[in-house]
Design an enzyme around this catalytic site. Structure first.
Site, mmCIF file in Angstrom:
data_model
loop_
_atom_site.group_PDB
_atom_site.id
_atom_site.type_symbol
_atom_site.label_atom_id
_atom_site.label_comp_id
_atom_site.label_asym_id
_atom_site.label_seq_id
_atom_site.Cartn_x
_atom_site.Cartn_y
_atom_site.Cartn_z
ATOM 1 N N HIS A 225 -88.774 18.766 -7.869
ATOM 2 C CA HIS A 225 -89.869 19.694 -8.176
ATOM 3 C C HIS A 225 -91.083 19.389 -7.303
ATOM 4 C CE1 HIS A 225 -92.412 21.999 -11.209
ATOM 5 N NE2 HIS A 225 -93.327 21.299 -10.557
ATOM 6 N N GLU A 226 -91.478 18.113 -7.222
ATOM 7 C CA GLU A 226 -92.664 17.763 -6.433
ATOM 8 C C GLU A 226 -92.427 18.020 -4.945
ATOM 9 O OE1 GLU A 226 -95.171 17.489 -8.134
ATOM 10 O OE2 GLU A 226 -94.197 17.077 -10.040
ATOM 11 N N HIS B 181 -95.613 26.884 -8.921
ATOM 12 C CA HIS B 181 -94.939 26.978 -10.219
ATOM 13 C C HIS B 181 -94.465 28.405 -10.470
ATOM 14 C CE1 HIS B 181 -97.201 23.198 -11.742
ATOM 15 N NE2 HIS B 181 -96.026 22.886 -11.243
ATOM 16 N N GLU C 295 -72.627 32.121 10.100
ATOM 17 C CA GLU C 295 -71.918 32.418 8.859
ATOM 18 C C GLU C 295 -72.771 33.279 7.935
ATOM 19 O OE1 GLU C 295 -69.268 28.310 8.431
ATOM 20 O OE2 GLU C 295 -71.062 28.606 7.192
ATOM 21 N N ASP D 225 -70.199 30.877 2.815
ATOM 22 C CA ASP D 225 -69.194 29.823 2.951
ATOM 23 C C ASP D 225 -68.872 29.315 1.553
ATOM 24 O OD1 ASP D 225 -67.631 27.558 3.457
ATOM 25 O OD2 ASP D 225 -68.627 27.189 5.372
#
Length: 614
Positions: free
Chosen positions: A334-335, A344, A414, A417
């Site tokens: 998250h950080e 957020h 691609e 995948d």
């Protein structure tokens, strides 16, 4: 053609299910005991490795057979990985431990396209896997028989009753303070989801508190960190980012900075130290400090935003908050997301009905999913900021290779995948060519089903409250229409509140959120504290001064709750909004809190009709 060893391990379920046991994750209610029995058949001429490149496990969960496929995470370390610790007399000791034949794996459950796994096979099997939307943990049992393992749901780990823990980042806009305001910016098309390959060379610093917590056992600390990064690496694959650990520093003698409960101060000090010391001794892209310090308020992590590659600001700080490795790994992920320009999540952000990793509060169980908003913000960060340090792979590694169709990594040329044709679980993708089928209309989105648009009128976002309006698919897009809701100021919850941006904010629910089910709104006298005008009790902060509440506005300042033990209980945080009465909350009959003042509801919302959240 290189032959790959395939190992089959049959797990026999022990004759009983335990009701309660203390494991490394904590006190666990309801678990299964299993005995792994390894059966290996090496191809002729194959070279024996201590830890195989691929493994397959067959076992039962809740009586149902599952097949777990594991593949060694060859991108976990750079080949020139190094680590530093300090002797009792303060001498710096730096080594380059061999990490090529390590024991950390990623995996998936056969016939479950949404499954994931992050497993250490160093001494038995330890880690987590997601099966049919539920998170399971596995670890060896410390019996005399070392083959015994416990498997249990994350939800069966007992947790202390406390206020929700959250990230301390409060300003997540760009450095220019210009947030992305248009809903179109938060729409991630199939084309945008094919993110370019990026590499984050990660350095982790472990503070002295963690050394003390583990009684100086550096080997145990290393294993904890390696499994953290193994999970982080797995989560960031969805953004086509390879996170490789290039350096680990353990402050085994003493801390190199003053690690303190004021998270903003600790973050600033760590950023300074990284710029002036760490970058000069080890090249890396991002540094994260792991600490046992209990940050002020509910904060368990903090980072600078949109800062990846900045000498001082490409850092984060994380509290080693939980005995469950997955929880701490998600906090660090998250950080790092903030470093990558991801703020957020708001109410309109979705993860297919599951919690999202960039929610300001850590979910239970913790999420490994980035929302549609997070993906759009990350794409915008790459376009606008063009971070140069993450363009190149870690040096001296074999991580960089020509595109290989079937390796489950989205590489140049691609469109998709999904692995080998026999293992592919993604029907939009032609596994043989790694191209999308010609009939594909969409790949993801609330209004995308089996690669085609959902029928017009299909509900894609239910109303969250009586103030919200449900949305339906148009039949022409994979995305759910922009969130809409009833007019602000409309009475709700039997006149206990007024609608505000699709919700019905009332103090009772805010007390429940902060202090649990036993809390209720405090008596009126408690709110008179807000007339003091100090750092704890006030209505507004202007020019670094705390402005006291006028008598008529006291219920728009600090929130007071009665939790039986403390009749005037409150919560204080560095975040100016946390613990304050929410905007739009009813403060008197016909009045709501607006800009920390208790004003007439019609006056507060006179220019509004129907809003949409962005």
């Amino acid at each position: 053609m290189i032959q790959v060893l395939l190992v089959t391990i049959c797990l026999a379920v022990f004759p009983y299910q335990g009701s309660s046991i203390i494991l490394e994750s904590g006190n666990v209610n309801d678990y299964e005991v299993m005995y792994p029995q390894k059966v290996a058949a090496l191809p002729k001429g194959a070279v024996q490795q201590k830890y195989e490149d691929t493994m397959q496990y067959e076992f039962k969960v809740n009586g149902e057979p599952v097949v777990l496929h594991l593949e060694k995470n060859k991108g976990l370390f750079s080949e020139d990985y190094s680590e530093t610790h300090y002797s009792p007399d303060g001498r710096e000791i730096t080594t380059n431990p061999p990490v090529e034949d390590h024991c950390y794996y990623h995996g998936r459950i056969q016939n479950d396209a949404d499954s994931t796994a992050s497993i250490s096979a160093c001494n038995g099997l330890k880690g987590h896997f997601k099966l049919q939307g539920e998170m399971y943990l596995i670890e060896p049992l410390k019996f005399s028989d070392s083959e015994a393992h416990a498997v249990y749901k994350y939800e069966n780990v007992e947790k202390e009753e406390e206020a929700p823990k959250m990230c301390g980042v409060t300003q997540t806009n760009w450095e220019s303070d210009e947030p992305i305001k248009k809903a179109s910016k938060l729409v991630v098309t199939a084309e945008q989801q094919r993110f370019p390959r990026r590499y984050i060379k990660l350095a982790i610093v472990v503070d002295h508190g963690i050394v003390t917590k583990h009684h100086g056992n550096l080997k145990k600390i290393r294993k904890w960190i390696y499994q953290l990064v193994n999970t982080i690496n797995n989560i960031y694959r969805s953004l086509n980012i390879l996170v490789a650990l290039v350096y680990l520093e353990i402050w085994s003698k003493q801390n190199k900075i003053t690690v303190q409960s004021a998270s903003n101060v600790t973050l600033d000090l760590f950023g300074d130290w990284r710029e002036s010391v760490l970058l000069k001794q080890r090249s890396h892209d991002c540094a994260q400090l792991l600490t046992t310090i209990d940050f002020d308020g509910p904060t368990i992590g903090k980072a600078y935003t949109a800062s990846m590659c900045d000498p001082k600001r490409s850092v984060g700080i994380v509290q080693d908050y939980s005995p469950i490795n997955l929880v701490v790994a998600v906090i660090m992920t998250h950080e790092m997301g903030h470093n990558l320009g991801i703020p957020h999540d708001g109410n309109s952000c979705t993860c297919g009905g599951f919690p999202c990793i960039m929610s300001p509060m850590i979910s239970d169980p913790p999420s490994e999913l980035f929302s549609n908003c997070s993906k759009a913000y990350y794409q915008t960060f790459l376009t606008d900021h063009k971070p140069q340090c993450i363009l190149n792979a870690p040096s001296k590694t074999d991580i960089v290779s020509p595109p290989v169709c079937g390796n489950e990594l989205l590489e140049a040329g691609e469109e998709c995948d999904c692995g080998s044709p026999e293992n592919c679980q993604y029907q939009c993708c032609d596994a043989a060519s790694c191209k999308l089928h010609s009939w594909v209309k969409c790949e993801s989105g609330e209004c995308c089903d089996q690669c085609r648009f959902r029928t017009a009128g299909t509900e894609c976002r239910a109303a969250e409250s009586e103030c919200d309006i449900p949305e339906s698919c148009t039949g022409q897009s994979a995305d759910c229409p922009t969130d809409r809701f009833h007019r602000n100021g409309q009475p709700c919850l039997y006149n206990h509140g007024y609608c505000y941006n699709g919700k019905c904010p009332i103090m009772f629910y805010q007390c429940y959120f902060l202090f649990g089910s036993n809390a209720t709104v405090a008596e009126d006298d408690c709110f008179n504290n807000n007339k003091k005008g100090d750092k704890y009790f006030y209505c507004r902060k202007e020019n670094e001064k705390y402005i006291p509440c006028a008598q008529e506005d006291v219920k728009c300042g600090r929130l007071f709750c009665d939790n039986k033990k403390y009749p005037c209980h409150y919560n204080y945080s560095e975040d100016l909004d946390f613990g304050m009465v929410d905007h739009g909350t009813k403060c008197a009959d016909g009045k709501v809190c607006s800009n920390r003042q208790c004003v007439d509801v019609n006056e507060a919302y006179k220019s509004t009709t129907v809003f949409s959240l962005i």
